[in-house]
Design a protein around this motif. Structure first.
Motif, PDB file in Angstrom:
ATOM      1  N   ILE A  18       0.809  -1.225   0.000  1.00 49.68           N
ATOM      2  CA  ILE A  18       0.000   0.000   0.000  1.00 49.68           C
ATOM      3  C   ILE A  18       0.841   1.273   0.000  1.00 49.68           C
ATOM      4  CG2 ILE A  18      -2.040  -1.082   0.999  1.00 49.68           C
ATOM      5  CD1 ILE A  18      -1.224   0.210   3.689  1.00 49.68           C
ATOM      6  N   THR A  19       2.168   1.150   0.142  1.00 50.46           N
ATOM      7  CA  THR A  19       3.030   2.330   0.059  1.00 50.46           C
ATOM      8  C   THR A  19       3.395   2.664  -1.386  1.00 50.46           C
ATOM      9  OG1 THR A  19       5.135   1.123   0.248  1.00 50.46           O
ATOM     10  CG2 THR A  19       4.031   1.748   2.306  1.00 50.46           C
ATOM     11  N   LYS A  20       2.969   1.849  -2.328  1.00 47.53           N
ATOM     12  CA  LYS A  20       3.335   2.043  -3.728  1.00 47.53           C
ATOM     13  C   LYS A  20       2.210   2.714  -4.513  1.00 47.53           C
ATOM     14  CE  LYS A  20       7.420   0.267  -3.521  1.00 47.53           C
ATOM     15  NZ  LYS A  20       8.585   1.117  -3.741  1.00 47.53           N
ATOM     16  N   GLY A  21       2.113   4.030  -4.374  1.00 51.99           N
ATOM     17  CA  GLY A  21       1.197   4.832  -5.176  1.00 51.99           C
ATOM     18  C   GLY A  21      -0.164   5.113  -4.571  1.00 51.99           C
ATOM     19  N   PHE A  22      -0.511   4.447  -3.506  1.00 52.10           N
ATOM     20  CA  PHE A  22      -1.833   4.635  -2.903  1.00 52.10           C
ATOM     21  C   PHE A  22      -1.822   5.758  -1.869  1.00 52.10           C
ATOM     22  CE2 PHE A  22      -1.671   0.085  -4.009  1.00 52.10           C
ATOM     23  CZ  PHE A  22      -2.786  -0.004  -4.828  1.00 52.10           C
ATOM     24  N   LYS A  33       2.833  -4.432 -11.194  1.00 47.90           N
ATOM     25  CA  LYS A  33       3.745  -5.246 -10.386  1.00 47.90           C
ATOM     26  C   LYS A  33       5.082  -4.534 -10.201  1.00 47.90           C
ATOM     27  CE  LYS A  33       5.551  -9.927  -9.943  1.00 47.90           C
ATOM     28  NZ  LYS A  33       5.582 -11.255 -10.576  1.00 47.90           N
ATOM     29  N   VAL A  34       5.493  -4.377  -8.934  1.00 47.17           N
ATOM     30  CA  VAL A  34       6.769  -3.754  -8.607  1.00 47.17           C
ATOM     31  C   VAL A  34       7.876  -4.756  -8.917  1.00 47.17           C
ATOM     32  CG1 VAL A  34       8.155  -2.689  -6.779  1.00 47.17           C
ATOM     33  CG2 VAL A  34       5.655  -2.390  -6.791  1.00 47.17           C
ATOM     34  N   GLY A  84       8.323  -7.810  -6.335  1.00 49.08           N
ATOM     35  CA  GLY A  84       7.344  -8.793  -6.788  1.00 49.08           C
ATOM     36  C   GLY A  84       5.959  -8.536  -6.219  1.00 49.08           C
ATOM     37  N   LYS A  85       5.829  -7.489  -5.406  1.00 50.93           N
ATOM     38  CA  LYS A  85       4.521  -7.106  -4.869  1.00 50.93           C
ATOM     39  C   LYS A  85       3.833  -6.185  -5.873  1.00 50.93           C
ATOM     40  CE  LYS A  85       6.079  -7.485  -0.098  1.00 50.93           C
ATOM     41  NZ  LYS A  85       6.284  -6.780   1.174  1.00 50.93           N
ATOM     42  N   TYR A  86       2.608  -5.833  -5.581  1.00 48.46           N
ATOM     43  CA  TYR A  86       1.818  -5.026  -6.491  1.00 48.46           C
ATOM     44  C   TYR A  86       1.503  -3.678  -5.868  1.00 48.46           C
ATOM     45  CZ  TYR A  86       1.387  -9.234  -9.222  1.00 48.46           C
ATOM     46  OH  TYR A  86       1.676 -10.332  -9.984  1.00 48.46           O
ATOM     47  N   GLY A  87       1.393  -2.671  -6.722  1.00 46.62           N
ATOM     48  CA  GLY A  87       1.049  -1.328  -6.289  1.00 46.62           C
ATOM     49  C   GLY A  87       0.059  -0.738  -7.267  1.00 46.62           C
ATOM     50  N   LEU A  88      -0.281   0.512  -7.057  1.00 45.96           N
ATOM     51  CA  LEU A  88      -1.221   1.195  -7.932  1.00 45.96           C
ATOM     52  C   LEU A  88      -0.596   1.382  -9.317  1.00 45.96           C
ATOM     53  CD1 LEU A  88      -3.987   2.675  -8.080  1.00 45.96           C
ATOM     54  CD2 LEU A  88      -2.716   4.777  -7.586  1.00 45.96           C
ATOM     55  N   TYR A  89      -1.289   0.954 -10.349  1.00 43.77           N
ATOM     56  CA  TYR A  89      -0.810   1.173 -11.718  1.00 43.77           C
ATOM     57  C   TYR A  89      -0.650   2.666 -11.954  1.00 43.77           C
ATOM     58  CZ  TYR A  89      -1.122   2.219 -16.671  1.00 43.77           C
ATOM     59  OH  TYR A  89      -0.896   2.742 -17.921  1.00 43.77           O
ATOM     60  N   ASP A  90       0.488   3.036 -12.542  1.00 50.30           N
ATOM     61  CA  ASP A  90       0.774   4.432 -12.882  1.00 50.30           C
ATOM     62  C   ASP A  90       1.711   4.418 -14.077  1.00 50.30           C
ATOM     63  OD1 ASP A  90       1.569   7.066 -13.103  1.00 50.30           O
ATOM     64  OD2 ASP A  90       2.243   7.247 -11.036  1.00 50.30           O
ATOM     65  N   ASP A  91       1.228   4.860 -15.234  1.00 50.83           N
ATOM     66  CA  ASP A  91       2.030   4.828 -16.451  1.00 50.83           C
ATOM     67  C   ASP A  91       3.318   5.642 -16.335  1.00 50.83           C
ATOM     68  OD1 ASP A  91       2.431   3.985 -19.187  1.00 50.83           O
ATOM     69  OD2 ASP A  91       1.968   6.052 -19.778  1.00 50.83           O
ATOM     70  N   ALA A  92       3.367   6.593 -15.406  1.00 49.88           N
ATOM     71  CA  ALA A  92       4.567   7.419 -15.220  1.00 49.88           C
ATOM     72  C   ALA A  92       5.558   6.800 -14.228  1.00 49.88           C
ATOM     73  CB  ALA A  92       4.159   8.815 -14.751  1.00 49.88           C
ATOM     74  N   ALA A  93       5.206   5.704 -13.598  1.00 51.25           N
ATOM     75  CA  ALA A  93       6.102   5.056 -12.624  1.00 51.25           C
ATOM     76  C   ALA A  93       7.306   4.464 -13.349  1.00 51.25           C
ATOM     77  CB  ALA A  93       5.350   3.977 -11.851  1.00 51.25           C
ATOM     78  N   THR A  94       8.364   4.173 -12.595  1.00 52.83           N
ATOM     79  CA  THR A  94       9.569   3.568 -13.183  1.00 52.83           C
ATOM     80  C   THR A  94       9.991   2.311 -12.430  1.00 52.83           C
ATOM     81  OG1 THR A  94      10.983   4.993 -11.831  1.00 52.83           O
ATOM     82  CG2 THR A  94      10.421   5.786 -14.040  1.00 52.83           C
ATOM     83  N   ASP A  95       9.112   1.805 -11.570  1.00 51.49           N
ATOM     84  CA  ASP A  95       9.455   0.641 -10.746  1.00 51.49           C
ATOM     85  C   ASP A  95       8.725  -0.636 -11.161  1.00 51.49           C
ATOM     86  OD1 ASP A  95       6.884   1.262  -9.939  1.00 51.49           O
ATOM     87  OD2 ASP A  95       7.385   1.520  -7.819  1.00 51.49           O
ATOM     88  N   GLY A  96       8.104  -0.620 -12.321  1.00 53.98           N
ATOM     89  CA  GLY A  96       7.341  -1.774 -12.796  1.00 53.98           C
ATOM     90  C   GLY A  96       5.848  -1.514 -12.808  1.00 53.98           C
ATOM     91  N   ARG A  97       5.393  -0.583 -11.975  1.00 54.69           N
ATOM     92  CA  ARG A  97       3.958  -0.285 -11.899  1.00 54.69           C
ATOM     93  C   ARG A  97       3.442   0.438 -13.139  1.00 54.69           C
ATOM     94  NH1 ARG A  97       2.686   3.386  -8.351  1.00 54.69           N
ATOM     95  NH2 ARG A  97       4.809   4.133  -8.126  1.00 54.69           N
ATOM     96  N   GLN A  98       4.340   0.794 -14.049  1.00 56.54           N
ATOM     97  CA  GLN A  98       3.937   1.457 -15.292  1.00 56.54           C
ATOM     98  C   GLN A  98       3.295   0.476 -16.273  1.00 56.54           C
ATOM     99  OE1 GLN A  98       7.080   1.024 -14.243  1.00 56.54           O
ATOM    100  NE2 GLN A  98       8.367   0.358 -15.937  1.00 56.54           N
TER     101      GLN A  98
END
Length: 127
Positions: free
Chosen positions: A34-38, A57-58, A62-76
């Motif tokens: 929940i610390t990844k984009g939420f 997916k980070v 290997g955990k999941y976060g909020l999808y964000d096309d501008a992210a650079t950690d895999g969540r894009q």
């Protein structure tokens, strides 16, 4: 980690974003960081992530976060959506990932951009 069976009620869950039952029987469990984009006020104002929350997916964890096309950690890269609402506590959240089927785009709790739709093309159909 407590793996005992629990039953929780969140009120009336809104799964109207699901356009068919296809894929709902094949959801797999994932761990959401929940610390990844939420943010509390935006993504879980009532104490839970809503069904239909977009996930990426980070890469490092290997955990999941909020999808964000501008992210650079895999969540894009959009990988799917939470199938059911999930209560937010103090740590990671285990949730079923809906990654194959039909989605009524106008009923999702958060918008999905064109890049996200392209990420799941062939697995998720937006109507």
């Amino acid at each position: 980690m407590d793996l005992s069976l629990k039953t929780e009620t969140f009120g009336q869950e809104d799964q109207t974003w699901l356009d068919s039952a296809h894929g709902t029987d094949a959801a797999r469990s994932v761990t959401i960081d929940i610390t990844k984009g939420f943010t509390a006020g935006t993504h879980w104002p009532a104490g839970h992530l809503p069904s239909g929350t977009k996930l990426g997916k980070v890469t490092a964890s290997g955990k999941y976060g909020l999808y964000d096309d501008a992210a650079t950690d895999g969540r894009q890269t959009l990988v799917g959506f939470t199938l059911t609402a999930q209560k937010i506590g103090t740590g990671d959240v285990i949730a079923p990932l809906f990654d194959h089927g039909r989605v009524n785009e106008s009923k999702l709790p958060f918008t999905v951009d064109a890049a996200g739709k392209a990420d799941v093309a062939g697995r998720i159909q937006f109507v």
